[in-house]
Design an enzyme around this catalytic site. Sequence first.
Site, PDB file in Angstrom:
ATOM      1  N   TYR A 281      48.159  25.474  20.834  1.00 57.06           N
ATOM      2  CA  TYR A 281      47.463  26.265  19.814  1.00 57.06           C
ATOM      3  C   TYR A 281      46.640  27.393  20.432  1.00 57.06           C
ATOM      4  O   TYR A 281      46.108  28.227  19.693  1.00 57.06           O
ATOM      5  CB  TYR A 281      46.616  25.362  18.912  1.00 57.06           C
ATOM      6  CG  TYR A 281      47.493  24.446  18.091  1.00 57.06           C
ATOM      7  CD1 TYR A 281      48.344  24.978  17.128  1.00 57.06           C
ATOM      8  CD2 TYR A 281      47.534  23.083  18.328  1.00 57.06           C
ATOM      9  CE1 TYR A 281      49.196  24.171  16.403  1.00 57.06           C
ATOM     10  CE2 TYR A 281      48.381  22.258  17.599  1.00 57.06           C
ATOM     11  CZ  TYR A 281      49.212  22.811  16.640  1.00 57.06           C
ATOM     12  OH  TYR A 281      50.070  22.005  15.929  1.00 57.06           O
ATOM     13  N   HIS A 412      54.984  23.845  26.044  1.00 61.60           N
ATOM     14  CA  HIS A 412      53.544  24.037  26.257  1.00 61.60           C
ATOM     15  C   HIS A 412      53.276  25.094  27.319  1.00 61.60           C
ATOM     16  O   HIS A 412      52.328  25.869  27.199  1.00 61.60           O
ATOM     17  CB  HIS A 412      52.870  22.706  26.607  1.00 61.60           C
ATOM     18  CG  HIS A 412      52.634  21.861  25.386  1.00 61.60           C
ATOM     19  ND1 HIS A 412      53.553  20.936  24.933  1.00 61.60           N
ATOM     20  CD2 HIS A 412      51.609  21.849  24.490  1.00 61.60           C
ATOM     21  CE1 HIS A 412      53.093  20.386  23.823  1.00 61.60           C
ATOM     22  NE2 HIS A 412      51.928  20.918  23.524  1.00 61.60           N
TER      23      HIS A 412
END
Lengths: 471, 330
Positions: A281, A412
Amino acid sequence: MVATKTQEEQWMVQDQVFRIYNLVCNLPPHAQSVNFEIRRDNHVEYLTKSLKQLGPSFAVLDAKYSLSSSHSSSFYVLAQGRPWLCYWIIHSIAVMGDCIDDKLENDVVEFLNRCQDPNGGYGGGPGQMPHLATTYAAVNTLITVGGDISLSSINRKTMYEFFLRMKDRSGGFRMHDGGEIDVRACYTAISVASVLNILDHRLIENVGDYISSCQTYEGGIAGEPGSEAHGGYTFCGLAAMVLINDVHRLDLPSLINWLVFRQGVECGFQGRTNKLVDGCYSFWQGGTAAIIQRLHMIVNEQLGVSYILEHGSSANSDNCSTDSDCPVGDQVSEVGTSSPVNDICRPEQEGAGISNASHPIELNNTGDNFIRGNVCMKPLFNSMALQQYILLCSQEEAGFRDKPGKHRDHYHTCYVLSGLSICHYNGILQTPPLPRDILGPYSNLLEPVHPLFNIVLDKYHEAREFFARSQ
Amino acid sequence: MSRKIKEESRARVPISQRAEWFDVRPVPQDDGPNPVVPIAYTDEFTETMDYFRAVYLADERSPRALQLTQEAISFNSGNYTVWQFRRVILEALNVDLHEELEFVTGITRGSSKNYQIWHHRRWIAEKLGTDVAGRELVFTKEIFSQDAKNYHAWSHRQWVLQCLGGWEDELAYCDELLEDDIFNNSAWNQRYFVITRSPLLGGLEATKDSEVAYAVKAILAKPENESSWRYLRGLYNNNLSSLSEDPRVASVCADVLKSGSDYVHALNMVLDLLCRCYEPSDELKNSIDAISPDSCSSDSSLAQKVCHILQIVDPMRANYWEWRKSSVPV
């Protein structure tokens, strides 16, 4: 009182994160500074190796992906599909200012071409149905590789037809033939169409209605109307709305308020209210913040206009064009020009824009004008704190992870690095960042990315020129 | 993975040795001479996909092709091409979709987080209609007992309610989940969904009063819980004017400020009230003054004062509060 499940999980993660911060804090200066360095060589090596051969743990790659239980809290855009792996890897390398060798680049172009469907779009592998998300991954990869061979391998004519086929009456897009409709699908279609210079009013018709209906009472955007506000969908929804000049239809002050509260005590971002922090995020939320920094005129107008209306005075419709403290790019000066930047700033022109279906070119300039404008809004989130989470909690010896206790992966690595780049530039892409903007040594500095597409800026410019040339 | 599939894969006979497949020539994946991100597939996986490609390319909508998609899905339940072709076959063969629902339930128990299985489930449920509404609600409940925030499962549940019905007990279910974990934002979101969309409750206007009371109670129990604050705000449709007109909102803020507990969310709300020219009560003014630092200049407006406090007590968002301070309407 007994802790709830949410609290228990939160406290566990918090503890782990604080332990790391304490540990580093108590190290002698030299050892401490090493921890704040990006381990570039290791990351590049990890990524390049995967491009050539995925390790034995990938023997059940597809199954592992579909389970994706280890990514339970991540916005795993669309798990399966090798074009995604190409994008995560090659974009990560590019963000670090590195590249792969020519031979490998050719192999990537060649391989992705095998994933391209004769009737348009790219599938998750050779022979698979075309899919909007893998199409986005493939196109962003080819742009990042760059060069005429790579860029011209994309069939824009069939691509456009594919997009039309995926368009639903609701205004949204389907991910694939018979597939699901959601905000990801809208974003991936609009993003690719925009960067390839094939966006037109047929494609954007009612997309704004669909995305607006996904903004929730919390302020963020959900995957579908009624669902929960979520970082990944908020990025997708906002970026798509900017690209179709419809962003003023979102309630931006609420969106901002929701967004800034997603950065928690761990210093990283969470994807939803009361969920756990997750490195990916850093981009989905950080990128959203970077986009909003360039929308200050609309934000101000939303803050101001409703205020003025409530008090009975007339709204100043020229608010934007006369707002002299904030020039929006040098090419916009005259009131009444039809430049899309002007459209961005002057929501009231949106209706006229839609009815005028003969100007696809202008629509396609939106992404470009967007980053040429000045940024008058300071960063909305805590960039230093996020960089700390990224470097100390997400970074492994090689590769990046969701959070301590999880394992690295390419997804990621890509979105953490993209988020780190967003931090470095604080929304300002034209001038090099100052040392005080960078946590750790200045050599940590990454390449800037275009926040609407998540493509390294130089590569974006090259592609844009290429596709503008070859109509 | 269901037990049935597990047993099948354990005693797996290679497809090439099965009599019913003798007439089919498998089609290998066209990876080219120099593939990137090459995956070391297992032999079984490769073989299954090679046969799948053959039937897919031939558009063979047969029982054996259906069986083959099941095997392919057991290897990778995220392959959307396989699922889509399976739907084509299911339609062509007019298969009983109740069985299909069983099948996808088994797969979902093993991996509840991919888009494909939930999309497939929605497709089946849509065809079966209102008869399966109850069943789908039970199934998603089962998923939430493991993971109360599963995004796909919530989307599915909302779709079921809207298209197939079953609203009767939904508000009670939200109560139950929130009782269990008041921080479960997905449950709050579902609550909002129910009170705004359930045909049985009369919409937000009818439910607003009792919901405000519900949210206020939850806030007072856990003032640090962002979910209940956002819910409260949502009840006014993010319309700040109507928010500031309801005395209960200002009152819950004042209560939290006085209580000495975590008051960041309370101040966030107060700030919105003040930006709408809300005339604060003396009680609220006093409780803000009580927490104002000395550094706060006396001539700044109350809204600016609130921003100033927030910059200090909520340093993570110092930039944001600074910006809010600069955009306080004069």
